[in-house]
Design a protein around this motif. Structure first.
Motif, PDB file in Angstrom:
ATOM      1  N   THR A  51       0.841  -1.244  -0.187  1.00  0.00           N
ATOM      2  CA  THR A  51       0.115  -0.149   0.174  1.00  0.00           C
ATOM      3  C   THR A  51       0.950   1.631   0.115  1.00  0.00           C
ATOM      4  N   ARG A  52       2.423   1.106  -0.587  1.00  0.00           N
ATOM      5  CA  ARG A  52       3.104   2.333  -0.591  1.00  0.00           C
ATOM      6  C   ARG A  52       2.762   3.212  -1.844  1.00  0.00           C
ATOM      7  N   THR A  53       3.416   4.170  -2.051  1.00  0.00           N
ATOM      8  CA  THR A  53       2.897   4.908  -3.084  1.00  0.00           C
ATOM      9  C   THR A  53       4.195   4.944  -4.123  1.00  0.00           C
ATOM     10  N   LEU A  54       4.501   4.308  -5.617  1.00  0.00           N
ATOM     11  CA  LEU A  54       5.415   4.229  -6.274  1.00  0.00           C
ATOM     12  C   LEU A  54       5.893   5.152  -6.952  1.00  0.00           C
ATOM     13  N   MET A  55       6.732   5.476  -6.951  1.00  0.00           N
ATOM     14  CA  MET A  55       7.833   6.455  -7.637  1.00  0.00           C
ATOM     15  C   MET A  55       7.982   5.423  -9.179  1.00  0.00           C
ATOM     16  N   PHE A  56       8.109   6.412 -10.074  1.00  0.00           N
ATOM     17  CA  PHE A  56       8.575   6.512 -11.206  1.00  0.00           C
ATOM     18  C   PHE A  56      10.283   6.532 -11.219  1.00  0.00           C
ATOM     19  N   GLU A  57      10.272   5.948 -12.594  1.00  0.00           N
ATOM     20  CA  GLU A  57      12.059   6.354 -12.737  1.00  0.00           C
ATOM     21  C   GLU A  57      11.761   7.625 -13.681  1.00  0.00           C
ATOM     22  N   ASP A  58      12.946   8.703 -13.772  1.00  0.00           N
ATOM     23  CA  ASP A  58      12.889   9.657 -14.977  1.00  0.00           C
ATOM     24  C   ASP A  58      12.603   9.172 -16.430  1.00  0.00           C
ATOM     25  N   GLN A  59      12.536   8.098 -16.813  1.00  0.00           N
ATOM     26  CA  GLN A  59      12.559   7.959 -18.351  1.00  0.00           C
ATOM     27  C   GLN A  59      11.464   8.074 -18.933  1.00  0.00           C
ATOM     28  N   ILE A  60      10.734   7.211 -17.869  1.00  0.00           N
ATOM     29  CA  ILE A  60       8.748   7.540 -17.701  1.00  0.00           C
ATOM     30  C   ILE A  60       8.420   9.225 -17.171  1.00  0.00           C
ATOM     31  N   LEU A  61       8.812   9.703 -16.594  1.00  0.00           N
ATOM     32  CA  LEU A  61       8.107  10.604 -16.786  1.00  0.00           C
ATOM     33  C   LEU A  61       8.679  11.947 -17.706  1.00  0.00           C
ATOM     34  N   THR A  62       9.739  11.687 -18.164  1.00  0.00           N
ATOM     35  CA  THR A  62      10.349  12.755 -19.607  1.00  0.00           C
ATOM     36  C   THR A  62       9.247  12.483 -20.786  1.00  0.00           C
ATOM     37  N   LEU A  63       8.268  10.888 -20.865  1.00  0.00           N
ATOM     38  CA  LEU A  63       7.834  10.533 -22.123  1.00  0.00           C
ATOM     39  C   LEU A  63       6.544  11.812 -22.180  1.00  0.00           C
ATOM     40  N   ASN A  64       6.010  12.447 -20.844  1.00  0.00           N
ATOM     41  CA  ASN A  64       4.787  13.579 -20.671  1.00  0.00           C
ATOM     42  C   ASN A  64       5.460  14.274 -21.394  1.00  0.00           C
ATOM     43  N   ARG A  65       6.624  14.957 -21.115  1.00  0.00           N
ATOM     44  CA  ARG A  65       7.192  16.452 -22.258  1.00  0.00           C
ATOM     45  C   ARG A  65       7.503  15.843 -23.526  1.00  0.00           C
ATOM     46  N   ALA A  66       7.881  14.023 -24.019  1.00  0.00           N
ATOM     47  CA  ALA A  66       8.302  14.342 -25.039  1.00  0.00           C
ATOM     48  C   ALA A  66       7.220  14.829 -26.194  1.00  0.00           C
ATOM     49  N   THR A  67       7.015  14.677 -27.625  1.00  0.00           N
ATOM     50  CA  THR A  67       6.059  15.039 -29.046  1.00  0.00           C
ATOM     51  C   THR A  67       6.524  14.085 -30.323  1.00  0.00           C
ATOM     52  N   VAL A  68       5.173  14.149 -30.749  1.00  0.00           N
ATOM     53  CA  VAL A  68       5.780  13.261 -32.379  1.00  0.00           C
ATOM     54  C   VAL A  68       4.553  14.255 -32.706  1.00  0.00           C
ATOM     55  N   LEU A  69       6.140  14.584 -33.790  1.00  0.00           N
ATOM     56  CA  LEU A  69       5.718  15.096 -35.392  1.00  0.00           C
ATOM     57  C   LEU A  69       5.227  16.728 -34.377  1.00  0.00           C
ATOM     58  N   GLY A  70       5.754  17.222 -33.197  1.00  0.00           N
ATOM     59  CA  GLY A  70       4.760  17.730 -33.186  1.00  0.00           C
ATOM     60  C   GLY A  70       3.605  17.723 -31.984  1.00  0.00           C
ATOM     61  N   ILE A  71       3.750  16.916 -32.103  1.00  0.00           N
ATOM     62  CA  ILE A  71       1.693  16.804 -30.630  1.00  0.00           C
ATOM     63  C   ILE A  71       2.480  16.205 -29.363  1.00  0.00           C
ATOM     64  N   PRO A  72       1.805  16.338 -28.505  1.00  0.00           N
ATOM     65  CA  PRO A  72       2.474  15.974 -27.540  1.00  0.00           C
ATOM     66  C   PRO A  72       1.862  14.807 -27.151  1.00  0.00           C
ATOM     67  N   SER A  73       3.267  14.032 -26.244  1.00  0.00           N
ATOM     68  CA  SER A  73       2.881  12.050 -26.590  1.00  0.00           C
ATOM     69  C   SER A  73       1.829  11.785 -25.759  1.00  0.00           C
ATOM     70  N   ALA A  74       0.914  11.950 -25.302  1.00  0.00           N
ATOM     71  CA  ALA A  74      -0.344  11.811 -24.451  1.00  0.00           C
ATOM     72  C   ALA A  74      -1.214  11.962 -25.507  1.00  0.00           C
ATOM     73  N   ILE A  75      -1.422  12.715 -26.431  1.00  0.00           N
ATOM     74  CA  ILE A  75      -1.864  13.347 -27.544  1.00  0.00           C
ATOM     75  C   ILE A  75      -2.151  12.196 -28.678  1.00  0.00           C
ATOM     76  N   PHE A  76      -0.937  12.175 -28.394  1.00  0.00           N
ATOM     77  CA  PHE A  76      -0.758  11.188 -30.100  1.00  0.00           C
ATOM     78  C   PHE A  76      -1.077   9.595 -29.595  1.00  0.00           C
ATOM     79  N   ALA A  77      -0.265   9.661 -28.639  1.00  0.00           N
ATOM     80  CA  ALA A  77      -0.636   7.839 -28.350  1.00  0.00           C
ATOM     81  C   ALA A  77      -2.567   8.009 -28.906  1.00  0.00           C
ATOM     82  N   PHE A  78      -3.042   8.303 -28.078  1.00  0.00           N
ATOM     83  CA  PHE A  78      -4.823   8.456 -27.522  1.00  0.00           C
ATOM     84  C   PHE A  78      -5.365   8.788 -29.017  1.00  0.00           C
TER      85      PHE A  78
END
Length: 326
Positions: free
Chosen positions: A140-167
């Motif tokens: 029941t602990r809060t689990l933290m993720f490493e930087d390579q996961i967090l940097t994906l949120n700031r990444a873009t694909v063809l100028g589109i934010p990664s979250a929007i591109f995935a969806f």
């Protein structure tokens, strides 16, 4: 009477768009920030995980089934990723998440189709089992993720934010599968009338099973996109998110009774729900109001679906005239 019913049906079918216009007016008058282009971009980014989750839910709902376990699936797969898959390249981690999430969907589909147990009961049980396993593994602990996961949120694909591109990728694949393939037409047929589909030779059980697997995969993808945004998971992660996914699909025109709806409407429903939450946040509404608003949205979605279904059935009903006496 028929003209009035058709007019009401038209309003119900366009209810999400009418609600969105109301939101624009109300929140726009209360805060200029809501109508800013940057804010709409943030809304779509925030809506991406729920939209992906709701797309998978759409497949299940179209077959007149339901999957309440997707929140638990998100929590377990994210916990496994944080606990046991640290240090490996993120694509391998994503692949592992998809395998586990797909397996969870397969278990749900197998139990529902093999033993004939109502999907509501099966997936509700799975939800508690998955959350229990995840809490046991994480203590029941809060689990933290490493930087390579967090940097994906700031990444873009063809100028589109990664979250929007995935969806967008998930949406495009789902749209093609549902509207351009025989499997998609079979999904609608099974949801519209499973007995007629079975008599027509369609493998009803396999189609329902496949839809649960798709829902599981979408839960894995949605969870992965979500953790890139928040960077951690705790015991409340994914809690009750399945209801938001169902509400998004139903608000977008997917029927709880199966056979009607599209992923396009589902995506709009997800954006509508996130717009409400974003607007409440911008105007600094009391946080205790949020659950009430979410409950109201779910109630509204179910009410619209029930009324819409009854009107459609009434309009499609044919009057049977008695044969004239010889």
């Amino acid at each position: 009477m028929k003209l009035g019913s058709r007019a009401l049906l038209l309003i119900l079918q366009n209810a999400p768009y009418l609600l969105f216009i109301v939101l624009l007016v109300v929140f726009g008058l209360m805060s200029d920030r809501f109508l800013a282009l940057a804010n709409f971009r943030n809304i779509i980014i925030q809506a991406a995980p729920i939209a992906i989750l709701a797309i998978g839910m759409t497949f299940v709902l179209l077959t007149a089934q339901i999957d309440l376990s997707v929140g638990g699936s998100m929590y377990l797969t994210a916990s496994v990723l944080a606990l046991y898959l640290t240090g490996i390249p993120w694509p391998i981690g994503l692949a592992a998440v998809l395998v586990l999430a797909g397996a969870i969907g397969a278990v749900n589909g197998f139990v529902v189709t093999r033993f004939g147990i109502a999907s509501f009961i099966v997936t509700l049980a799975t939800l508690f089992i998955l959350r229990g396993i995840a809490m046991y593994l994480s203590n029941t602990r809060t689990l933290m993720f490493e930087d390579q996961i967090l940097t994906l949120n700031r990444a873009t694909v063809l100028g589109i934010p990664s979250a929007i591109f995935a969806f967008l990728v998930v949406f495009a694949i789902a749209w093609v599968v549902l509207h351009q393939t025989p499997f998609g037409r079979q999904v609608y047929a099974v949801g519209g009338d499973p007995e007629a589909a079975r008599k027509a030779g369609l493998p009803v059980s396999r189609i329902v099973f496949a839809c649960f697997v798709i829902a599981g995969l979408c839960a894995g993808i949605g969870g992965f996109v979500s953790i890139t945004q928040i960077g951690a998971v705790g015991p409340k992660y994914g809690d009750q998110i399945e209801f938001a996914a169902i509400a998004a699909a139903v608000l977008g025109g997917v029927s709880l009774f199966g056979g009607r709806g599209s992923v396009s409407g589902t995506v709009f429903g997800a954006i509508l729900i996130k717009s409400v939450q974003n607007g409440l946040n911008i105007i600094n509404a009391d946080p205790y109001i949020y659950p009430l608003v979410t409950a109201a949205i779910i109630f509204l979605a179910v009410a619209i679906d029930g009324l819409r279904t009854r009107i459609i059935e009434r309009l499609e009903r044919r009057t049977i005239r008695p044969l004239a006496a010889e």
